[in-house]
Design a protein around this motif. Sequence first.
Motif, PDB file in Angstrom:
ATOM      1  N   LYS A 111       0.829  -0.885   0.178  1.00  0.00           N
ATOM      2  CA  LYS A 111      -0.108   0.183   0.006  1.00  0.00           C
ATOM      3  C   LYS A 111       0.976   1.047   0.140  1.00  0.00           C
ATOM      4  O   LYS A 111       2.026   1.539   0.700  1.00  0.00           O
ATOM      5  CB  LYS A 111      -0.888  -0.092   1.317  1.00  0.00           C
ATOM      6  CG  LYS A 111      -2.117  -1.277   1.526  1.00  0.00           C
ATOM      7  CD  LYS A 111      -2.400  -0.662   2.382  1.00  0.00           C
ATOM      8  CE  LYS A 111      -3.806  -1.781   3.099  1.00  0.00           C
ATOM      9  NZ  LYS A 111      -4.755  -1.859   3.660  1.00  0.00           N
ATOM     10  N   GLY A 112       0.845   2.034  -0.849  1.00  0.00           N
ATOM     11  CA  GLY A 112       1.594   3.489  -1.100  1.00  0.00           C
ATOM     12  C   GLY A 112       0.715   4.929  -1.555  1.00  0.00           C
ATOM     13  O   GLY A 112      -0.312   4.369  -1.642  1.00  0.00           O
ATOM     14  N   VAL A 113       1.213   5.431  -1.908  1.00  0.00           N
ATOM     15  CA  VAL A 113       1.112   6.725  -2.387  1.00  0.00           C
ATOM     16  C   VAL A 113       1.366   6.899  -4.206  1.00  0.00           C
ATOM     17  O   VAL A 113       2.107   6.125  -4.085  1.00  0.00           O
ATOM     18  CB  VAL A 113       1.721   7.860  -1.996  1.00  0.00           C
ATOM     19  CG1 VAL A 113       0.463   8.144  -0.726  1.00  0.00           C
ATOM     20  CG2 VAL A 113       2.527   8.022  -1.878  1.00  0.00           C
ATOM     21  N   PRO A 114       1.194   7.634  -4.569  1.00  0.00           N
ATOM     22  CA  PRO A 114       1.235   7.380  -6.452  1.00  0.00           C
ATOM     23  C   PRO A 114       2.891   7.516  -6.323  1.00  0.00           C
ATOM     24  O   PRO A 114       3.123   6.741  -7.875  1.00  0.00           O
ATOM     25  CB  PRO A 114       0.954   8.326  -6.877  1.00  0.00           C
ATOM     26  CG  PRO A 114      -0.053   8.938  -6.297  1.00  0.00           C
ATOM     27  CD  PRO A 114       0.216   8.939  -4.747  1.00  0.00           C
ATOM     28  N   ILE A 115       3.623   8.105  -5.767  1.00  0.00           N
ATOM     29  CA  ILE A 115       5.752   7.960  -6.133  1.00  0.00           C
ATOM     30  C   ILE A 115       5.715   6.932  -5.402  1.00  0.00           C
ATOM     31  O   ILE A 115       6.715   6.494  -6.248  1.00  0.00           O
ATOM     32  CB  ILE A 115       5.710   9.402  -5.794  1.00  0.00           C
ATOM     33  CG1 ILE A 115       7.201  10.125  -6.442  1.00  0.00           C
ATOM     34  CG2 ILE A 115       5.686   9.092  -3.863  1.00  0.00           C
ATOM     35  CD1 ILE A 115       7.395  10.518  -5.940  1.00  0.00           C
ATOM     36  N   SER A 116       5.719   7.049  -4.613  1.00  0.00           N
ATOM     37  CA  SER A 116       5.945   5.901  -4.127  1.00  0.00           C
ATOM     38  C   SER A 116       5.618   3.911  -5.016  1.00  0.00           C
ATOM     39  O   SER A 116       5.832   3.230  -5.008  1.00  0.00           O
ATOM     40  CB  SER A 116       6.119   5.096  -2.323  1.00  0.00           C
ATOM     41  OG  SER A 116       4.714   5.000  -2.310  1.00  0.00           O
ATOM     42  N   GLY A 140      -0.657  14.020  -9.530  1.00  0.00           N
ATOM     43  CA  GLY A 140       0.140  13.494  -8.127  1.00  0.00           C
ATOM     44  C   GLY A 140       0.852  12.296  -9.544  1.00  0.00           C
ATOM     45  O   GLY A 140       0.909  12.835 -10.600  1.00  0.00           O
ATOM     46  N   PHE A 141       2.216  11.142  -9.707  1.00  0.00           N
ATOM     47  CA  PHE A 141       3.259  10.468 -10.111  1.00  0.00           C
ATOM     48  C   PHE A 141       2.469   9.872 -10.468  1.00  0.00           C
ATOM     49  O   PHE A 141       0.694   9.554 -10.772  1.00  0.00           O
ATOM     50  CB  PHE A 141       3.793  10.586  -8.913  1.00  0.00           C
ATOM     51  CG  PHE A 141       5.125   9.743  -9.499  1.00  0.00           C
ATOM     52  CD1 PHE A 141       5.746  10.464  -9.419  1.00  0.00           C
ATOM     53  CD2 PHE A 141       5.196   7.580  -9.961  1.00  0.00           C
ATOM     54  CE1 PHE A 141       7.418  10.003 -10.617  1.00  0.00           C
ATOM     55  CE2 PHE A 141       6.262   7.719 -10.776  1.00  0.00           C
ATOM     56  CZ  PHE A 141       7.295   8.749 -10.833  1.00  0.00           C
ATOM     57  N   ILE A 142       2.463  10.181 -12.616  1.00  0.00           N
ATOM     58  CA  ILE A 142       2.485   9.189 -13.118  1.00  0.00           C
ATOM     59  C   ILE A 142       3.058   8.662 -13.918  1.00  0.00           C
ATOM     60  O   ILE A 142       4.071   9.320 -13.959  1.00  0.00           O
ATOM     61  CB  ILE A 142       1.618   9.894 -14.389  1.00  0.00           C
ATOM     62  CG1 ILE A 142      -0.138  10.858 -13.838  1.00  0.00           C
ATOM     63  CG2 ILE A 142       0.746   9.432 -15.125  1.00  0.00           C
ATOM     64  CD1 ILE A 142      -1.452  10.405 -13.457  1.00  0.00           C
ATOM     65  N   VAL A 143       3.694   7.422 -14.041  1.00  0.00           N
ATOM     66  CA  VAL A 143       3.771   6.393 -15.506  1.00  0.00           C
ATOM     67  C   VAL A 143       3.611   6.828 -16.445  1.00  0.00           C
ATOM     68  O   VAL A 143       2.286   6.119 -16.945  1.00  0.00           O
ATOM     69  CB  VAL A 143       4.355   4.587 -14.209  1.00  0.00           C
ATOM     70  CG1 VAL A 143       4.763   4.287 -15.220  1.00  0.00           C
ATOM     71  CG2 VAL A 143       4.288   4.779 -12.919  1.00  0.00           C
ATOM     72  N   LYS A 144       4.771   6.895 -17.537  1.00  0.00           N
ATOM     73  CA  LYS A 144       4.858   6.928 -18.889  1.00  0.00           C
ATOM     74  C   LYS A 144       5.416   5.722 -19.320  1.00  0.00           C
ATOM     75  O   LYS A 144       6.422   5.667 -19.013  1.00  0.00           O
ATOM     76  CB  LYS A 144       4.968   7.834 -19.590  1.00  0.00           C
ATOM     77  CG  LYS A 144       5.348   8.112 -20.403  1.00  0.00           C
ATOM     78  CD  LYS A 144       5.558   9.889 -21.131  1.00  0.00           C
ATOM     79  CE  LYS A 144       5.951   9.871 -22.688  1.00  0.00           C
ATOM     80  NZ  LYS A 144       6.677  11.604 -23.104  1.00  0.00           N
TER      81      LYS A 144
END
Length: 286
Positions: A111-116, A140-144
């Motif tokens: 479990k975590g937040v977007p960046i982790s 928030g953090f997005i993965v490309k």
Amino acid sequence: MELDEQSIIEQPVSNTTLIYEGIDYNAYSLIQLACMAESEITGQSIAKFQDAMKLQLIVIKSKLSNQPENNLDKLNALLRCVYDEQGFTGDWKAFFKVKNALLSSVLSRRKGVPISLGFLLIEMLKEVGFDAYGICFPSGFIVKVLLNNESLYIDPFNGQLVGFTELELKVRGQLGNHARLTSDMLQADSNETIIKRYVNVIKAGYIQADNVELALLCSDILLRLDPEDAFEVRDRGFLFQQLDCFQLACNDFTYFIEQCPDDPIVSLLKQQIKSMSDDLVAQVLH
């Protein structure tokens, strides 16, 4: 391999400086840099985290061994494996808790937040051959992911592919209804930018937990990387103030006022400086 969550968050800090001004960010992966930052803040063993991560990567590779070609089917299979089968998910109930930022805790708890979660997801994607990058998106953090000359975007909080319409809604929710998605927002960020964001997220978690000493250590790392960041100096001043280090706080507030004289918070800082100066005089008299 289980990592003890409470010991990760509360154990003594490391005496080793791993993140420093002039570091070659391109010599390390994102997850290596994040692990180095966490180790410096909490004392968490890098080797222990690496062992746990290796086991996770072995599981992912074995699950996808029958899909050698990097295509959309393989990408969806990986996301199902990570989020549905392995149980990784965003933690809405304790979003701002330190345990949702620290990588070792997130890997253990899933479990975590977007960046982790994003760091872990990028590492898994790269392990099976995808080109994956991080974006410090406004909401928030997005993965490309680059796939067949096309850019795909993943929300690491829930493992869902997101299109331009959803991304623009996220932007408007964060920046206001008149904000619009721009191409600049979808450019992959540098390791330097992302790691600074990550340490800021950890710092915010420690502030929320009233752990001022470790928040101050996070601030120290950020200022080590960018000594002239006036806003970080200002934030460090507030931390010093909470620790009753009034002279240090006054010094930081004064520096900020000199660098950003037109900032709206300057009048408040001047009041704080006067109040702390009076307290310092009273301490000397007594």
